[in-house]
Design a protein around this motif. Structure first.
Motif, PDB file in Angstrom:
ATOM      1  N   GLN A 180       0.818  -1.214   0.000  1.00 25.85           N
ATOM      2  CA  GLN A 180       0.000   0.000   0.000  1.00 25.85           C
ATOM      3  C   GLN A 180       0.857   1.271   0.000  1.00 25.85           C
ATOM      4  OE1 GLN A 180      -2.785  -0.183   3.225  1.00 25.85           O
ATOM      5  NE2 GLN A 180      -3.509  -2.238   2.689  1.00 25.85           N
ATOM      6  N   ASN A 181       1.891   1.284   0.792  1.00 27.99           N
ATOM      7  CA  ASN A 181       2.710   2.492   0.944  1.00 27.99           C
ATOM      8  C   ASN A 181       4.166   2.207   0.568  1.00 27.99           C
ATOM      9  OD1 ASN A 181       0.482   4.010   2.046  1.00 27.99           O
ATOM     10  ND2 ASN A 181       0.819   2.926   3.981  1.00 27.99           N
ATOM     11  N   TYR A 182       4.350   1.572  -0.572  1.00 26.28           N
ATOM     12  CA  TYR A 182       5.717   1.182  -0.930  1.00 26.28           C
ATOM     13  C   TYR A 182       6.585   2.392  -1.282  1.00 26.28           C
ATOM     14  CZ  TYR A 182       4.506   1.734  -5.915  1.00 26.28           C
ATOM     15  OH  TYR A 182       4.118   2.226  -7.140  1.00 26.28           O
ATOM     16  N   LEU A 183       5.960   3.500  -1.690  1.00 23.14           N
ATOM     17  CA  LEU A 183       6.752   4.682  -2.032  1.00 23.14           C
ATOM     18  C   LEU A 183       7.388   5.338  -0.807  1.00 23.14           C
ATOM     19  CD1 LEU A 183       4.665   6.460  -4.817  1.00 23.14           C
ATOM     20  CD2 LEU A 183       6.731   5.085  -5.060  1.00 23.14           C
ATOM     21  N   ASN A 184       6.909   5.019   0.373  1.00 20.15           N
ATOM     22  CA  ASN A 184       7.526   5.558   1.587  1.00 20.15           C
ATOM     23  C   ASN A 184       8.950   5.051   1.780  1.00 20.15           C
ATOM     24  OD1 ASN A 184       5.131   6.898   2.102  1.00 20.15           O
ATOM     25  ND2 ASN A 184       4.372   5.331   3.520  1.00 20.15           N
ATOM     26  N   TYR A 185       9.278   3.922   1.164  1.00 12.94           N
ATOM     27  CA  TYR A 185      10.604   3.334   1.327  1.00 12.94           C
ATOM     28  C   TYR A 185      11.509   3.611   0.127  1.00 12.94           C
ATOM     29  CZ  TYR A 185       7.774   0.802   4.710  1.00 12.94           C
ATOM     30  OH  TYR A 185       6.917   0.492   5.731  1.00 12.94           O
ATOM     31  N   HIS A 186      11.007   4.321  -0.881  1.00 12.16           N
ATOM     32  CA  HIS A 186      11.824   4.639  -2.047  1.00 12.16           C
ATOM     33  C   HIS A 186      12.653   5.892  -1.796  1.00 12.16           C
ATOM     34  CE1 HIS A 186      11.012   2.044  -5.588  1.00 12.16           C
ATOM     35  NE2 HIS A 186       9.983   1.657  -4.842  1.00 12.16           N
ATOM     36  N   LYS A 187      13.850   5.886  -2.312  1.00  9.09           N
ATOM     37  CA  LYS A 187      14.758   7.006  -2.114  1.00  9.09           C
ATOM     38  C   LYS A 187      14.503   8.135  -3.111  1.00  9.09           C
ATOM     39  CE  LYS A 187      18.433   3.929  -0.464  1.00  9.09           C
ATOM     40  NZ  LYS A 187      19.837   3.454  -0.699  1.00  9.09           N
ATOM     41  N   MET A 222       3.834  -2.660 -12.709  1.00  4.44           N
ATOM     42  CA  MET A 222       4.767  -1.609 -12.297  1.00  4.44           C
ATOM     43  C   MET A 222       4.781  -1.446 -10.782  1.00  4.44           C
ATOM     44  SD  MET A 222       4.832   2.399 -13.463  1.00  4.44           S
ATOM     45  CE  MET A 222       3.470   2.827 -12.361  1.00  4.44           C
ATOM     46  N   ASP A 223       3.605  -1.432 -10.147  1.00  6.71           N
ATOM     47  CA  ASP A 223       3.549  -1.256  -8.693  1.00  6.71           C
ATOM     48  C   ASP A 223       4.156  -2.443  -7.956  1.00  6.71           C
ATOM     49  OD1 ASP A 223       2.397   1.251  -8.738  1.00  6.71           O
ATOM     50  OD2 ASP A 223       0.347   0.487  -8.751  1.00  6.71           O
ATOM     51  N   ARG A 224       3.913  -3.628  -8.432  1.00  5.76           N
ATOM     52  CA  ARG A 224       4.479  -4.814  -7.772  1.00  5.76           C
ATOM     53  C   ARG A 224       5.988  -4.866  -7.919  1.00  5.76           C
ATOM     54  NH1 ARG A 224       1.172  -9.389 -10.573  1.00  5.76           N
ATOM     55  NH2 ARG A 224       2.619 -10.772  -9.475  1.00  5.76           N
ATOM     56  N   LEU A 325      -4.587   6.684 -10.549  1.00 11.46           N
ATOM     57  CA  LEU A 325      -3.631   7.778 -10.388  1.00 11.46           C
ATOM     58  C   LEU A 325      -3.171   7.943  -8.952  1.00 11.46           C
ATOM     59  CD1 LEU A 325      -5.338  10.443 -12.697  1.00 11.46           C
ATOM     60  CD2 LEU A 325      -3.396   8.966 -13.257  1.00 11.46           C
ATOM     61  N   GLU A 326      -3.980   7.569  -8.004  1.00 11.78           N
ATOM     62  CA  GLU A 326      -3.656   7.811  -6.597  1.00 11.78           C
ATOM     63  C   GLU A 326      -3.189   6.519  -5.912  1.00 11.78           C
ATOM     64  OE1 GLU A 326      -3.395  10.389  -4.590  1.00 11.78           O
ATOM     65  OE2 GLU A 326      -3.737  11.780  -6.245  1.00 11.78           O
ATOM     66  N   LEU A 327      -2.091   6.642  -5.206  1.00  9.90           N
ATOM     67  CA  LEU A 327      -1.541   5.483  -4.489  1.00  9.90           C
ATOM     68  C   LEU A 327      -2.412   5.088  -3.309  1.00  9.90           C
ATOM     69  CD1 LEU A 327       1.026   3.634  -4.406  1.00  9.90           C
ATOM     70  CD2 LEU A 327       1.937   5.231  -2.709  1.00  9.90           C
ATOM     71  N   SER A 328      -3.185   6.011  -2.772  1.00  6.67           N
ATOM     72  CA  SER A 328      -4.019   5.720  -1.601  1.00  6.67           C
ATOM     73  C   SER A 328      -5.113   4.699  -1.895  1.00  6.67           C
ATOM     74  CB  SER A 328      -4.652   7.007  -1.070  1.00  6.67           C
ATOM     75  OG  SER A 328      -5.479   7.605  -2.069  1.00  6.67           O
ATOM     76  N   MET A 329      -5.462   4.504  -3.165  1.00  9.76           N
ATOM     77  CA  MET A 329      -6.505   3.540  -3.507  1.00  9.76           C
ATOM     78  C   MET A 329      -6.020   2.095  -3.436  1.00  9.76           C
ATOM     79  SD  MET A 329      -9.262   5.234  -3.983  1.00  9.76           S
ATOM     80  CE  MET A 329     -10.314   4.014  -4.738  1.00  9.76           C
ATOM     81  N   LEU A 330      -4.725   1.910  -3.224  1.00  7.33           N
ATOM     82  CA  LEU A 330      -4.210   0.540  -3.131  1.00  7.33           C
ATOM     83  C   LEU A 330      -4.636  -0.154  -1.843  1.00  7.33           C
ATOM     84  CD1 LEU A 330      -0.554   0.884  -4.490  1.00  7.33           C
ATOM     85  CD2 LEU A 330      -2.570  -0.002  -5.667  1.00  7.33           C
ATOM     86  N   LYS A 331      -5.126   0.596  -0.873  1.00  9.79           N
ATOM     87  CA  LYS A 331      -5.564  -0.060   0.362  1.00  9.79           C
ATOM     88  C   LYS A 331      -6.919  -0.734   0.218  1.00  9.79           C
ATOM     89  CE  LYS A 331      -7.403   4.196   2.458  1.00  9.79           C
ATOM     90  NZ  LYS A 331      -6.682   5.194   1.671  1.00  9.79           N
TER      91      LYS A 331
END
Length: 424
Positions: A180-187, A222-224, A325-331
């Protein structure tokens, strides 16, 4: 093989049908010895487990071979129950007579007791006839509405299997979801970078006229991949996105995106070898699991169950693409997003937003989908403009432009008028 054995047995019987009487008696001796019975030359009797057969004399027994039994020689079930052949008739003895008399007395006593119990129960039911029994009516949602009856003869609808297919999709929809929040760990990559890249993918997908399913599969791939590889730079994000579309179109479309066109879309920043190496890396990272339960798979089913018209169908598809478009919808699960799209598409026309038919086929109540509906509605308000909000170069919102055409009934403009405040 068993049939050949029976034929062989039948042929052997035909060949041995003309043997002498002495040979028949000798062939029966081993069987008689096993059953501990006596064999005489003039007459003999066979007794097996209480069944007494007719005495075997020296006369020849003419029987048909097993392979020659015809329908006329078979006995019906009624004949077998009503009249038994003479070779299976039991000889009554004193012991059997005694047992039959005792069984008769036991049965008579049981019947008398059973009749007495029935009479007492009838009396008690008459006495309690004034007692009111509350009968719970069956819920209308438990009865199948039969939405697929009219498509029974349509092979494309897969009516005998459609419920099993949707049930299978529901069982795997959580299995192939990204974090859900994988972008939080991207640099390097942020939410805006992901949004702009998906916006570009929607434009390329629309111009290539690929299947709708390939777009959702592209975003999922792409998200996976980005959930596993958290060190991808912004410069390589375009290569990951194009390679994902390259894989998805080959999986879903008959006319897929070629390597030449894929590199041309990227402005020839990458080589063909880099594209193919990225394709291999993505497939290895996903363990070649490309069959997913996407939003589109559930959306097609629920639009049919909701009996939506052309406007509602286009609005629901517009909302489904905006949700990418929104990452928040992955939850939310893909089935929940599909339900929210159908709910909002009916809301704009003041129709029955969530009927019992939709609740039956989706398995979700209105209260269960309301959190997803509210968040999707806020996303719709954000992206109901021809340009991406907050973009530095006023980048076009290709989802809005795509559904503002006459072929899509201009539903994006209709939704913008409904959700945005009127300008004074």
């Amino acid at each position: 093989m068993l049939y050949n054995r029976y034929n062989l047995l039948g042929n052997n019987r035909d060949e041995n049908a003309n043997t002498s009487n002495n040979q028949r008696v000798l062939s029966l001796k081993p069987i008689m010895n096993q059953q501990q019975q006596s064999l005489t030359t003039n007459s003999s009797s066979i007794t097996t487990s209480g069944i007494v057969g007719k005495s075997l004399t020296s006369t020849t027994i003419n029987r048909k071979a097993l392979g020659e039994i015809t329908n006329s020689s078979r006995m019906s079930i009624t004949n077998l129950t009503d009249s038994k052949p003479t070779m299976f008739k039991k000889s009554t003895s004193q012991k059997e007579v005694l047992l039959s008399t005792t069984n008769k007395t036991n049965n008579e006593s049981y019947n008398n007791n059973h009749n007495n119990n029935n009479s007492t129960s009838m009396n008690s039911s008459n006495n309690n006839s004034n007692v009111k029994v509350n009968v719970i009516p069956s819920s209308p949602i438990m009865a199948s509405p039969g939405i697929d009856k009219k498509d029974t003869n349509d092979p494309q609808s897969c009516v005998p299997y459609v419920k099993d297919i949707i049930a299978h999709y529901k069982s795997i929809e959580l299995k192939y979801l990204p974090e859900q929040n994988y972008l939080n760990y991207h640099k390097f990559i942020r939410n805006d970078d992901r949004r702009n890249m998906i916006n570009l993918l929607i434009q390329i997908h629309h111009r290539g006229r690929f299947q709708n399913e390939s777009l959702y599969l592209t975003v999922n791939i792409m998200d996976r991949f980005l959930s596993v590889h958290k060190d991808v730079s912004v410069g390589k994000l375009c290569l990951v996105a194009i390679a994902s579309l390259f894989i998805a179109t080959k999986y879903e479309d008959l006319r897929y995106l070629s390597a030449k066109d894929a590199l041309k879309v990227c402005g020839d920043k990458y080589t063909k070898d880099e594209l193919l190496r990225m394709e291999r890396l993505i497939l290895q990272s996903l363990d070649f699991n490309l069959t997913i339960a996407s939003i589109h798979a559930f959306l097609r089913r629920y639009l049919k169950c909701g009996q939506c018209d052309s406007y509602q169908i286009n609005i629901a598809m517009y909302l489904a693409e905006i949700s990418l478009l929104e990452l928040s919808m992955l939850k939310y699960t893909p089935s929940e997003v599909a339900c929210a799209c159908v709910y909002l598409s009916k809301l704009f026309f003041k129709a029955d937003k969530w009927s019992t038919v939709l609740q039956y086929y989706s398995g979700k109540t209105q209260e269960e989908i309301m959190p997803c509906v509210k968040e999707l509605y806020s996303i719709l308000k954000t992206y109901s403009t021809p340009t991406i909000p907050g973009s530095k170069s006023d980048e076009h919102n290709y989802v809005y432009v795509k559904y503002d055409r006459e072929s899509r009934l201009g539903v994006s403009g209709l939704c913008a008028k409904a959700v945005l405040p009127k300008k004074q």
